[in-house]
Design an enzyme around this catalytic site. Structure first.
Site: not given
Ligand SMILES: [Zn+2]
Length: 232
Positions: A97, A99, A122, A171, A229
């Site tokens: 996670h 930001h 891709d 978020h 590839y």
């Molecule tokens: Zn967050």
């Protein structure tokens, strides 16, 4: 004292170190976890600890019901979101996670990232999806679990490993993969796609999506049974 989870914690630690290294976070923003599916536990970053000071022993090991199995620190506040994803999707082994700026910019604009070019194709054969905005009731219920549910809702008709990333509206970004290493790679890819798409839209607000033929060509030469590839 040696821990039976040492190897798992090392993998989670390494994925967490990639977050600042790839420019995906300032200060303590963001978190990565790694799953040991056989033992039904994950290792995750502790809450509010700076990446530069994070040691392998700081990682918190938690079972999939949310019980702490090993570790002295409080786990990341986003732990329940990671657990929702691991419980729902059996083939993922890592969750990240962040930001990161450009991905979060699109998330805050509540816009999926259009598939403008072959760099995007891709990795994905569709726009990077963006969840719905969370309802007031859901925010009040259990914010972090509901964030996971928002993602599951957005992926009802998607394959998580086919599209290993999402924007959570208002978020930030969640990404995942077969391993924690892949999950953080996908977080870096997402940020780059978000940045390129931002530049494209700025230069030409009416820029069209890549034609389907090119999307298929680029996606399939890297994915699926006819991929060619890279090196064998
Ligand atoms: Zn967050």
């Amino acid at each position: 004292m040696s821990s039976p989870y040492r190897e798992l914690k090392e993998r989670a630690w390494a994925a967490n170190q990639e977050i600042p290294k790839r420019g995906l976070a300032v200060y303590t923003f963001g978190n990565a976890s790694a799953l040991d599916a056989a033992r039904g536990v994950m290792a995750i970053k502790p809450s509010g600890v700076d990446y530069a000071r994070l040691t392998i022993d700081d990682l918190v090991v938690i079972d999939l019901s949310g019980k702490i199995v090993e570790g002295k620190l409080r786990p990341s506040s986003d732990t329940p979101t990671h657990l929702v994803l691991y419980r729902a999707w059996k083939d993922i082994g890592g969750v990240v996670h962040t930001h990161s700026s450009y991905a979060t910019g699109w998330a805050q604009a509540k816009l999926p990232i259009p598939i403008y070019g072959t760099t995007h194709a891709d990795h994905l054969d569709e726009d990077v999806p963006c969840t719905a905005v969370m309802s007031n009731e859901a925010v009040e219920r259990d914010y972090e679990i509901e964030t996971g549910n928002q993602i599951l809702e957005c992926f009802k008709s998607r394959e998580p490993l086919h599209t290993p990333m999402v924007l959570v509206a208002g978020h930030g970004a969640f990404t995942w993969g077969e391993t924690a290493e892949k999950a953080v790679y996908n977080a870096a890819v997402l940020e780059e796609l978000a940045r390129m798409a931002f530049v494209t839209r700025t230069l030409d607000p009416a820029a069209p999506r890549l034609p389907d033929r090119l999307i298929r060509k680029h996606f399939e030469r890297k994915h699926g049974k006819n991929a060619y590839y890279g090196q064998k």
